[in-house]
Design a protein around this motif. Structure first.
Motif, PDB file in Angstrom:
ATOM      1  N   HIS A   7     -12.059  57.658  48.264  1.00 21.80           N
ATOM      2  CA  HIS A   7     -10.818  57.571  47.493  1.00 21.80           C
ATOM      3  C   HIS A   7     -10.915  58.452  46.250  1.00 21.80           C
ATOM      4  O   HIS A   7      -9.978  59.192  45.923  1.00 21.80           O
ATOM      5  CB  HIS A   7     -10.545  56.116  47.102  1.00 21.80           C
ATOM      6  CG  HIS A   7      -9.225  55.913  46.441  1.00 21.80           C
ATOM      7  ND1 HIS A   7      -8.715  54.661  46.181  1.00 21.80           N
ATOM      8  CD2 HIS A   7      -8.303  56.778  45.944  1.00 21.80           C
ATOM      9  CE1 HIS A   7      -7.546  54.778  45.587  1.00 21.80           C
ATOM     10  NE2 HIS A   7      -7.281  56.063  45.426  1.00 21.80           N
ATOM     11  N   GLY A   8     -12.052  58.372  45.551  1.00 22.30           N
ATOM     12  CA  GLY A   8     -12.218  59.187  44.355  1.00 22.30           C
ATOM     13  C   GLY A   8     -12.110  60.674  44.655  1.00 22.30           C
ATOM     14  O   GLY A   8     -11.502  61.434  43.889  1.00 22.30           O
ATOM     15  N   ALA A   9     -12.690  61.117  45.763  1.00 19.88           N
ATOM     16  CA  ALA A   9     -12.623  62.531  46.130  1.00 19.88           C
ATOM     17  C   ALA A   9     -11.184  62.960  46.391  1.00 19.88           C
ATOM     18  O   ALA A   9     -10.767  64.059  45.987  1.00 19.88           O
ATOM     19  CB  ALA A   9     -13.490  62.789  47.363  1.00 19.88           C
ATOM     20  N   GLU A  10     -10.395  62.108  47.047  1.00 17.53           N
ATOM     21  CA  GLU A  10      -9.003  62.468  47.293  1.00 17.53           C
ATOM     22  C   GLU A  10      -8.194  62.451  45.999  1.00 17.53           C
ATOM     23  O   GLU A  10      -7.246  63.237  45.845  1.00 17.53           O
ATOM     24  CB  GLU A  10      -8.393  61.544  48.348  1.00 17.53           C
ATOM     25  CG  GLU A  10      -8.945  61.795  49.743  1.00 17.53           C
ATOM     26  CD  GLU A  10      -8.084  61.233  50.857  1.00 17.53           C
ATOM     27  OE1 GLU A  10      -7.137  60.466  50.559  1.00 17.53           O
ATOM     28  OE2 GLU A  10      -8.352  61.565  52.029  1.00 17.53           O
ATOM     29  N   GLU A  11      -8.545  61.556  45.063  1.00  7.19           N
ATOM     30  CA  GLU A  11      -7.855  61.571  43.768  1.00  7.19           C
ATOM     31  C   GLU A  11      -8.142  62.877  43.026  1.00  7.19           C
ATOM     32  O   GLU A  11      -7.256  63.445  42.388  1.00  7.19           O
ATOM     33  CB  GLU A  11      -8.285  60.372  42.923  1.00  7.19           C
ATOM     34  CG  GLU A  11      -7.789  59.032  43.427  1.00  7.19           C
ATOM     35  CD  GLU A  11      -6.273  58.918  43.423  1.00  7.19           C
ATOM     36  OE1 GLU A  11      -5.627  59.551  42.560  1.00  7.19           O
ATOM     37  OE2 GLU A  11      -5.735  58.202  44.291  1.00  7.19           O
ATOM     38  N   VAL A  12      -9.393  63.345  43.081  1.00  5.25           N
ATOM     39  CA  VAL A  12      -9.722  64.631  42.470  1.00  5.25           C
ATOM     40  C   VAL A  12      -9.018  65.759  43.229  1.00  5.25           C
ATOM     41  O   VAL A  12      -8.482  66.701  42.629  1.00  5.25           O
ATOM     42  CB  VAL A  12     -11.246  64.845  42.452  1.00  5.25           C
ATOM     43  CG1 VAL A  12     -11.595  66.271  42.015  1.00  5.25           C
ATOM     44  CG2 VAL A  12     -11.912  63.834  41.509  1.00  5.25           C
ATOM     45  N   GLU A  13      -8.989  65.658  44.539  1.00  2.00           N
ATOM     46  CA  GLU A  13      -8.363  66.695  45.360  1.00  2.00           C
ATOM     47  C   GLU A  13      -6.882  66.876  45.009  1.00  2.00           C
ATOM     48  O   GLU A  13      -6.398  68.004  44.884  1.00  2.00           O
ATOM     49  CB  GLU A  13      -8.520  66.318  46.844  1.00  2.00           C
ATOM     50  CG  GLU A  13      -7.978  67.344  47.814  1.00  2.00           C
ATOM     51  CD  GLU A  13      -8.039  66.858  49.256  1.00  2.00           C
ATOM     52  OE1 GLU A  13      -8.200  67.714  50.144  1.00  2.00           O
ATOM     53  OE2 GLU A  13      -7.933  65.637  49.500  1.00  2.00           O
ATOM     54  N   HIS A  14      -6.155  65.768  44.827  1.00  2.00           N
ATOM     55  CA  HIS A  14      -4.702  65.899  44.568  1.00  2.00           C
ATOM     56  C   HIS A  14      -4.337  65.615  43.102  1.00  2.00           C
ATOM     57  O   HIS A  14      -3.196  65.283  42.802  1.00  2.00           O
ATOM     58  CB  HIS A  14      -3.893  65.012  45.523  1.00  2.00           C
ATOM     59  CG  HIS A  14      -3.993  63.536  45.306  1.00  2.00           C
ATOM     60  ND1 HIS A  14      -4.116  62.644  46.352  1.00  2.00           N
ATOM     61  CD2 HIS A  14      -3.944  62.758  44.190  1.00  2.00           C
ATOM     62  CE1 HIS A  14      -4.146  61.413  45.875  1.00  2.00           C
ATOM     63  NE2 HIS A  14      -4.029  61.460  44.563  1.00  2.00           N
ATOM     64  N   ARG A  15      -5.303  65.826  42.197  1.00  2.00           N
ATOM     65  CA  ARG A  15      -5.130  65.405  40.814  1.00  2.00           C
ATOM     66  C   ARG A  15      -4.019  66.117  40.065  1.00  2.00           C
ATOM     67  O   ARG A  15      -3.535  65.613  39.047  1.00  2.00           O
ATOM     68  CB  ARG A  15      -6.444  65.596  40.043  1.00  2.00           C
ATOM     69  CG  ARG A  15      -6.911  67.041  39.896  1.00  2.00           C
ATOM     70  CD  ARG A  15      -8.365  67.073  39.437  1.00  2.00           C
ATOM     71  NE  ARG A  15      -8.910  68.406  39.200  1.00  2.00           N
ATOM     72  CZ  ARG A  15      -9.361  69.213  40.137  1.00  2.00           C
ATOM     73  NH1 ARG A  15      -9.287  68.828  41.410  1.00  2.00           N
ATOM     74  NH2 ARG A  15      -9.864  70.400  39.842  1.00  2.00           N
ATOM     75  N   SER A  16      -3.591  67.285  40.525  1.00  2.00           N
ATOM     76  CA  SER A  16      -2.577  68.034  39.787  1.00  2.00           C
ATOM     77  C   SER A  16      -1.162  67.818  40.311  1.00  2.00           C
ATOM     78  O   SER A  16      -0.193  68.263  39.677  1.00  2.00           O
ATOM     79  CB  SER A  16      -2.892  69.533  39.814  1.00  2.00           C
ATOM     80  OG  SER A  16      -2.781  70.046  41.132  1.00  2.00           O
ATOM     81  N   VAL A  17      -0.996  67.125  41.436  1.00  2.00           N
ATOM     82  CA  VAL A  17       0.322  67.068  42.079  1.00  2.00           C
ATOM     83  C   VAL A  17       1.343  66.339  41.208  1.00  2.00           C
ATOM     84  O   VAL A  17       2.455  66.850  40.975  1.00  2.00           O
ATOM     85  CB  VAL A  17       0.226  66.407  43.473  1.00  2.00           C
ATOM     86  CG1 VAL A  17       1.617  66.246  44.082  1.00  2.00           C
ATOM     87  CG2 VAL A  17      -0.658  67.232  44.393  1.00  2.00           C
ATOM     88  N   ALA A  18       1.002  65.155  40.708  1.00  2.92           N
ATOM     89  CA  ALA A  18       1.977  64.391  39.918  1.00  2.92           C
ATOM     90  C   ALA A  18       2.313  65.126  38.623  1.00  2.92           C
ATOM     91  O   ALA A  18       3.475  65.161  38.202  1.00  2.92           O
ATOM     92  CB  ALA A  18       1.428  62.990  39.624  1.00  2.92           C
ATOM     93  N   PHE A  19       1.301  65.711  37.985  1.00  2.00           N
ATOM     94  CA  PHE A  19       1.546  66.456  36.750  1.00  2.00           C
ATOM     95  C   PHE A  19       2.448  67.661  37.026  1.00  2.00           C
ATOM     96  O   PHE A  19       3.419  67.910  36.285  1.00  2.00           O
ATOM     97  CB  PHE A  19       0.217  66.907  36.151  1.00  2.00           C
ATOM     98  CG  PHE A  19       0.336  67.553  34.804  1.00  2.00           C
ATOM     99  CD1 PHE A  19       0.270  66.799  33.641  1.00  2.00           C
ATOM    100  CD2 PHE A  19       0.507  68.927  34.681  1.00  2.00           C
ATOM    101  CE1 PHE A  19       0.378  67.389  32.393  1.00  2.00           C
ATOM    102  CE2 PHE A  19       0.618  69.529  33.444  1.00  2.00           C
ATOM    103  CZ  PHE A  19       0.555  68.762  32.295  1.00  2.00           C
ATOM    104  N   ASP A  20       2.169  68.425  38.080  1.00  2.00           N
ATOM    105  CA  ASP A  20       2.997  69.586  38.406  1.00  2.00           C
ATOM    106  C   ASP A  20       4.425  69.163  38.747  1.00  2.00           C
ATOM    107  O   ASP A  20       5.381  69.883  38.416  1.00  2.00           O
ATOM    108  CB  ASP A  20       2.388  70.351  39.576  1.00  2.00           C
ATOM    109  CG  ASP A  20       1.156  71.146  39.178  1.00  2.00           C
ATOM    110  OD1 ASP A  20       0.913  71.313  37.965  1.00  2.00           O
ATOM    111  OD2 ASP A  20       0.415  71.600  40.081  1.00  2.00           O
ATOM    112  N   LEU A  21       4.574  68.007  39.402  1.00  2.00           N
ATOM    113  CA  LEU A  21       5.916  67.532  39.717  1.00  2.00           C
ATOM    114  C   LEU A  21       6.667  67.175  38.436  1.00  2.00           C
ATOM    115  O   LEU A  21       7.857  67.505  38.284  1.00  2.00           O
ATOM    116  CB  LEU A  21       5.835  66.319  40.642  1.00  2.00           C
ATOM    117  CG  LEU A  21       7.172  65.749  41.117  1.00  2.00           C
ATOM    118  CD1 LEU A  21       7.982  66.792  41.881  1.00  2.00           C
ATOM    119  CD2 LEU A  21       6.953  64.505  41.976  1.00  2.00           C
ATOM    120  N   MET A  22       6.000  66.504  37.509  1.00  2.00           N
ATOM    121  CA  MET A  22       6.635  66.176  36.229  1.00  2.00           C
ATOM    122  C   MET A  22       7.084  67.455  35.507  1.00  2.00           C
ATOM    123  O   MET A  22       8.220  67.542  35.009  1.00  2.00           O
ATOM    124  CB  MET A  22       5.663  65.390  35.355  1.00  2.00           C
ATOM    125  CG  MET A  22       6.160  65.116  33.940  1.00  2.00           C
ATOM    126  SD  MET A  22       4.906  64.310  32.906  1.00  2.00           S
ATOM    127  CE  MET A  22       3.661  65.610  32.797  1.00  2.00           C
TER     128      MET A  22
END
Length: 296
Positions: free
Chosen positions: A178-193
Motif C-alpha cells: 500500500h505504501g509503495a502505491e501511495e508513493v507511486e500515485h503521490r502527485s495525482v491528487a495535488f495535480d488535480l487540485m
C-alpha cells in the motif's frame, strides 16, 4: 495547463494500474508486532480510517472526472481510483479479522463512516456552481491527506525496525504494498487540485482543515484500539512520550518528522514528487509477494 516538472523520468513515465492483491489473515496475531501493543494498534488505526476514507476519495474523484480537461491527468485519476478502491477492500479484510479475534472496531468505524458520508459527503440542494466548488474543495482535502499517506508510505518502505522487531510478514507486505502505491500515485491528487485551482489559498485551506483532523482521528483511534483490545483490559494508555520512544526504535513514524513534512506542503514551490522515490516504490512492488501473485 503547464505540467509540473518531475525530478525523475521514472515518475513522469508511470502508468498507474490497480493490482488486485489478496492477503491471508488466518495466522495474523492480534499483536502483530510481538510484545508491542501500542505500536501495533497505532498502525492498526490505518485499518479503521482507510476503508471509509479511500471510498470517499474514489467518490470525490469520480465526481471530478467530468471537470477534467487534461487527458493525461484524466488517465492518472482513473488509475488512482482503481488503486484506492483495492486499498479500501484490503484494509477492510483486516477489520473483519480483528472482529473475529474479539476486538470490535465497529463503534469507531461507524463514527468515521458518519464523518466521510455525512459531513464530507454530498450536500443536497446545491446549485450546479456550488456543486462544482464543493467538488474542487474536497479534491483539495484529498490532496492534503494524500501528502500524509505518501509520507507514511515512504516510511513503511524504509522501516527496518519493524523487521527487527519480528513484525508479521503478511502485515508488512500489506503496509509496504500500500505504501509503495501511495508513493507511486503521490502527485495525482495535488495535480488535480492545481488543474482546477492553481492558487495557493486552496492548498493552504486543504491542509489546515485536513492535517489537524487527521491527527485528531489517529489519536482517538489509537486510544480506542487499546481500550477495545480484550487482552489488555485497559492496562495500556497511549502518550506522546511513549509514541516518541517507540518511533526512536523504528516501529512508528516520528511525530516531529511528520510535522516537518506537513510544513513542506505550505512551501510555494512544493510538489509531491519531492517526497519519496518512485524507483523505490516500483522496486518493492516488483518483489512484494501479494503484488507478484496478483500479476501472475
Amino acid at each position: 495547463m503547464p505540467r509540473h516538472a518531475e525530478p525523475a523520468a521514472v515518475h513522469d513515465s508511470l502508468v498507474l494500474e490497480p493490482r488486485d492483491v489478496q492477503f491471508d489473515w488466518s495466522a495474523l496475531p492480534l499483536h502483530w508486532i510481538p510484545d508491542e501493543p501500542m505500536a501495533t494498534h497505532t498502525i492498526n488505526v490505518l485499518h479503521l480510517l482507510l476503508p471509509e476514507g479511500e471510498r470517499w476519495f474514489v467518490k470525490v474523484f469520480k465526481d471530478a472526472l467530468p471537470l477534467i480537461t487534461d487527458e493525461q491527468l484524466r488517465e492518472e485519476v482513473l488509475g488512482f481510483i482503481g488503486q484506492e478502491a483495492i486499498h479500501a477492500e484490503a484494509h477492510q479484510e483486516v477489520l473483519d479479522h480483528l472482529l473475529a479475534q474479539g476486538l470490535d472496531p465497529r463503534p469507531y468505524v461507524r463514527q468515521i463512516s458518519w464523518l466521510f458520508r455525512r459531513v464530507l459527503g454530498d450536500k443536497p440542494g446545491l446549485t450546479a456552481a456550488q456543486r462544482h466548488e464543493n467538488t474542487i474543495e474536497r479534491v483539495a482535502f484529498v490532496a492534503a491527506i494524500e501528502h500524509f499517506t505518501a509520507f507514511l508510505g515512504n516510511w513503511a518502505l524504509n522501516s527496518p525496525g519493524l523487521d527487527r522487531a519480528g513484525a508479521d510478514p503478511t502485515m508488512l507486505d500489506l503496509l509496504r504494498w500500500h505504501g509503495a502505491e501511495e508513493v507511486e500515485h503521490r502527485s495525482v491528487a495535488f495535480d488535480l487540485m492545481v488543474h482546477f485551482d492553481p492558487g495557493y489559498l486552496r492548498r493552504l485551506r486543504g491542509m489546515l482543515v485536513s492535517g489537524p483532523l487527521l491527527v485528531h482521528l489517529w489519536v482517538r483511534g489509537t486510544r480506542f484500539m487499546l481500550a477495545a483490545d480484550p487482552t489488555l483490559k485497559g492496562s495500556v494508555r497511549p502518550t506522546w512520550r511513549e509514541a516518541r520512544q517507540i518511533a526512536r526504535r523504528g516501529l512508528l513514524p516520528e511525530p516531529a518528522r511528520m510535522f516537518r513534512s506537513a510544513l513542506r506542503y505550505f512551501l510555494p514551490g512544493y510538489h509531491p514528487t519531492k517526497e519519496g522515490s518512485s524507483s523505490q516504490a516500483l522496486a518493492y512492488l516488483a518483489t512484494s509477494p501479494a503484488a507478484r501473485a496478483a500479476g501472475s
